[in-house]
Design an enzyme around this catalytic site. Structure first.
Site, PDB file in Angstrom:
ATOM      1  N   THR A 127       0.844  -1.141  -0.589  1.00 30.23           N
ATOM      2  CA  THR A 127       0.159  -0.498  -0.552  1.00 30.23           C
ATOM      3  C   THR A 127       0.876   1.466  -0.638  1.00 30.23           C
ATOM      4  O   THR A 127       0.292   1.890  -0.607  1.00 30.23           O
ATOM      5  CB  THR A 127      -1.214   0.026   1.056  1.00 30.23           C
ATOM      6  OG1 THR A 127      -2.233  -0.829   0.636  1.00 30.23           O
ATOM      7  CG2 THR A 127      -1.639   1.331   1.628  1.00 30.23           C
ATOM      8  N   TYR A 181      -8.656  -0.298  -5.886  1.00 26.94           N
ATOM      9  CA  TYR A 181      -7.442  -0.748  -5.357  1.00 26.94           C
ATOM     10  C   TYR A 181      -6.156  -1.404  -5.803  1.00 26.94           C
ATOM     11  O   TYR A 181      -6.805  -2.629  -5.838  1.00 26.94           O
ATOM     12  CB  TYR A 181      -7.557  -0.766  -3.696  1.00 26.94           C
ATOM     13  CG  TYR A 181      -6.381  -0.764  -3.280  1.00 26.94           C
ATOM     14  CD1 TYR A 181      -5.904   0.662  -2.329  1.00 26.94           C
ATOM     15  CD2 TYR A 181      -5.961  -2.216  -2.769  1.00 26.94           C
ATOM     16  CE1 TYR A 181      -3.605   0.235  -2.353  1.00 26.94           C
ATOM     17  CE2 TYR A 181      -4.612  -2.273  -1.606  1.00 26.94           C
ATOM     18  CZ  TYR A 181      -3.760  -0.807  -1.551  1.00 26.94           C
ATOM     19  OH  TYR A 181      -2.982  -1.720  -0.934  1.00 26.94           O
ATOM     20  N   THR A 209       1.561  -4.162   4.015  1.00 28.22           N
ATOM     21  CA  THR A 209       1.500  -4.693   5.736  1.00 28.22           C
ATOM     22  C   THR A 209       1.244  -5.701   5.757  1.00 28.22           C
ATOM     23  O   THR A 209       1.296  -6.443   7.013  1.00 28.22           O
ATOM     24  CB  THR A 209       0.381  -3.377   6.098  1.00 28.22           C
ATOM     25  OG1 THR A 209      -0.697  -3.444   5.064  1.00 28.22           O
ATOM     26  CG2 THR A 209       0.978  -1.694   6.120  1.00 28.22           C
ATOM     27  N   ASP A 210       0.085  -6.538   5.095  1.00 33.13           N
ATOM     28  CA  ASP A 210      -0.557  -7.801   5.453  1.00 33.13           C
ATOM     29  C   ASP A 210       0.708  -9.012   5.641  1.00 33.13           C
ATOM     30  O   ASP A 210       0.052  -9.291   7.040  1.00 33.13           O
ATOM     31  CB  ASP A 210      -1.461  -8.452   3.669  1.00 33.13           C
ATOM     32  CG  ASP A 210      -2.797  -7.451   3.498  1.00 33.13           C
ATOM     33  OD1 ASP A 210      -2.483  -6.285   4.303  1.00 33.13           O
ATOM     34  OD2 ASP A 210      -2.745  -8.242   2.415  1.00 33.13           O
ATOM     35  N   LYS A 243       0.150  -7.183  12.443  1.00 32.20           N
ATOM     36  CA  LYS A 243      -0.917  -6.535  11.954  1.00 32.20           C
ATOM     37  C   LYS A 243      -2.486  -6.626  12.894  1.00 32.20           C
ATOM     38  O   LYS A 243      -2.098  -8.768  12.988  1.00 32.20           O
ATOM     39  CB  LYS A 243      -1.034  -6.377  10.555  1.00 32.20           C
ATOM     40  CG  LYS A 243      -1.686  -5.601  10.118  1.00 32.20           C
ATOM     41  CD  LYS A 243      -2.268  -5.928   8.710  1.00 32.20           C
ATOM     42  CE  LYS A 243      -2.644  -4.800   8.196  1.00 32.20           C
ATOM     43  NZ  LYS A 243      -3.104  -5.574   6.508  1.00 32.20           N
ATOM     44  N   GLU A 264      -2.706 -27.929  29.779  1.00 30.12           N
ATOM     45  CA  GLU A 264      -3.339 -28.546  29.084  1.00 30.12           C
ATOM     46  C   GLU A 264      -3.273 -29.512  28.737  1.00 30.12           C
ATOM     47  O   GLU A 264      -4.210 -30.282  28.367  1.00 30.12           O
ATOM     48  CB  GLU A 264      -5.027 -27.180  28.757  1.00 30.12           C
ATOM     49  CG  GLU A 264      -5.763 -25.828  29.128  1.00 30.12           C
ATOM     50  CD  GLU A 264      -6.309 -25.845  28.479  1.00 30.12           C
ATOM     51  OE1 GLU A 264      -8.110 -26.206  28.315  1.00 30.12           O
ATOM     52  OE2 GLU A 264      -6.219 -24.469  28.242  1.00 30.12           O
TER      53      GLU A 264
HETATM   54  N1  GLU Z   1      -2.425  -6.292   0.653  1.00 30.83           N
HETATM   55  C1  GLU Z   1      -1.500  -4.911   0.479  1.00 30.83           C
HETATM   56  C2  GLU Z   1      -0.439  -5.297   1.174  1.00 30.83           C
HETATM   57  O1  GLU Z   1       0.066  -6.027   2.303  1.00 30.83           O
HETATM   58  C3  GLU Z   1      -2.135  -3.917   0.390  1.00 30.83           C
HETATM   59  C4  GLU Z   1      -2.057  -3.912   1.914  1.00 30.83           C
HETATM   60  C5  GLU Z   1      -0.587  -3.085   2.486  1.00 30.83           C
HETATM   61  O2  GLU Z   1       0.060  -2.583   2.061  1.00 30.83           O
HETATM   62  O3  GLU Z   1      -1.563  -2.574   4.135  1.00 30.83           O
HETATM   63  O4  GLU Z   1       0.556  -5.164   0.469  1.00 30.83           O
END
Ligand code: GLU
Length: 333
Positions: free
Chosen positions: A16, A29, A95-96, A168, A290
């Site tokens: 992103t 997107y 970010t994923d 995340k 457990e």
């Molecule tokens: N799904 C994409 C990725 O991880 C966009 C999410 C992001 O970067 O925030 O690259």
């Protein structure tokens, strides 16, 4: 004489932070649409922080990050770590799976040079895009000697995280990153970094793992099984025939139905490494609480999330099959 600016190598992989959104609609997107030169041009003041040399290693949404890109990234970072002309390294990333790449690099890059991973929650074209600020902080941190020897760091939303701790924790919003177990490593204020703690787990220079051993072992296949009400043993039986390791994203303290635990016991008996982690998002899965790990032949993931346990198990299996030795890795990394 003006002080010499740090030399920062920036490796772009997409996400992103390089994303474009032509309209405010989900289908419009696209992650990884903006080339690295354009990203840098959008950050005011960067030229006063560092001399930056940028390379595009990949340009993907990080849901499509691959072991092949990890290998290329690790090799490139190794080379930059050995280059005395480079003071620090920044990796831009979606970010994923940012936390997975950061943790992987913490286990295979055996250098102490500052290495900072950064992403953005809002596309580069969105109002209030967070990418430019995050990138500014990442470059400042990579040029800071206090970042040395801590393993890869992640900077998002003015927070600094250790690779092992960061997760995340939300699918949207600029505050989507947290370090639930041990807390943030520190914070950025402008170009200054304040650290709260040291990283006292094994990583970077002290890591036993290497990309070479992993490649020689053929990236041992490890799969994750998500537990819940009514989970039977079929998925575990299916995976036991093809995977070297299975990570249970268990309920609560790394638990699952009797049926699933019996299937995992069969898998462990057949030589598949079975690691119990928790789907809850934080806490420590300890041995024999457990679930009787000693009797069933299981490994407890400790604080690692299922996705990070998968990475450590893959690397662990590149060195040993022995559950006790694998448990030792989970206790120390
Ligand atoms: N799904 C994409 C990725 O991880 C966009 C999410 C992001 O970067 O925030 O690259």
């Amino acid at each position: 004489m003006p002080e010499r600016l740090p030399a920062i190598a920036l490796l772009a992989t997409g996400g992103t932070i390089a994303g474009a959104q032509s309209e405010d609609a989900a289908h419009a997107y696209r992650a990884g649409a903006v080339p690295v030169g354009q990203l840098l041009a959008a950050v005011p003041g960067l030229e006063r922080l560092a001399r930056i040399q940028a390379e595009q290693v990949a340009n993907v949404g990080s849901q499509n990050m691959t072991h092949a890109v990890w290998a290329e990234l690790a090799r490139r970072i190794e080379a930059l770590c050995r280059d005395p002309a480079v003071d620090g390294i920044v990796v831009t990333h979606g970010t994923d799976t940012l936390e997975e790449t950061a943790y992987f690099l913490s286990l295979v890059i055996r250098h102490d040079k500052p290495l900072v991973l950064v992403g953005a929650m809002r596309p580069a074209t969105a109002p209030g895009a967070d990418g430019p600020a995050n990138l500014f902080h990442a470059v400042a941190l990579a040029g800071n000697a206090a970042a040395r020897g801590r393993g890869p760091l992640v900077v998002m939303n003015e927070d600094i995280h250790y690779a092992r701790e960061v997760q995340k924790v939300a699918c949207a919003g600029v505050n989507a990153f947290a370090s639930p177990n041990r807390g943030r490593a520190g914070v950025m204020r402008g170009s200054a970094a304040s650290f709260f703690s040291r990283n006292d787990t094994l990583h970077s220079t002290a890591s036993a793992f290497s990309l070479q051993a992993l490649e020689a072992a053929g990236w041992p296949r490890v799969d994750v099984v998500h537990a819940g009400v009514g989970l039977d043993g079929e998925l575990v039986d299916f995976l036991a025939a093809r995977s070297r390791g299975i990570v249970l994203a268990g309920v609560g303290d790394g638990n699952a139905t009797d049926l699933a635990l019996r299937a995992l016991q069969r898998a462990a008996g057949a030589g598949v490494a079975v690691v119990r982690a928790s789907r809850t998002g934080s806490g420590r899965v300890a041995r024999n609480v457990e679930v009787d790990d000693d009797a069933l032949g299981f490994i407890a993931a400790g604080e690692l999330s299922p996705q990070k346990a998968r990475i450590l198990l893959m690397l662990g299996l590149s060195l040993t099959q022995d559950p006790a030795a694998l448990q030792d890795f989970f206790d120390r990394y």
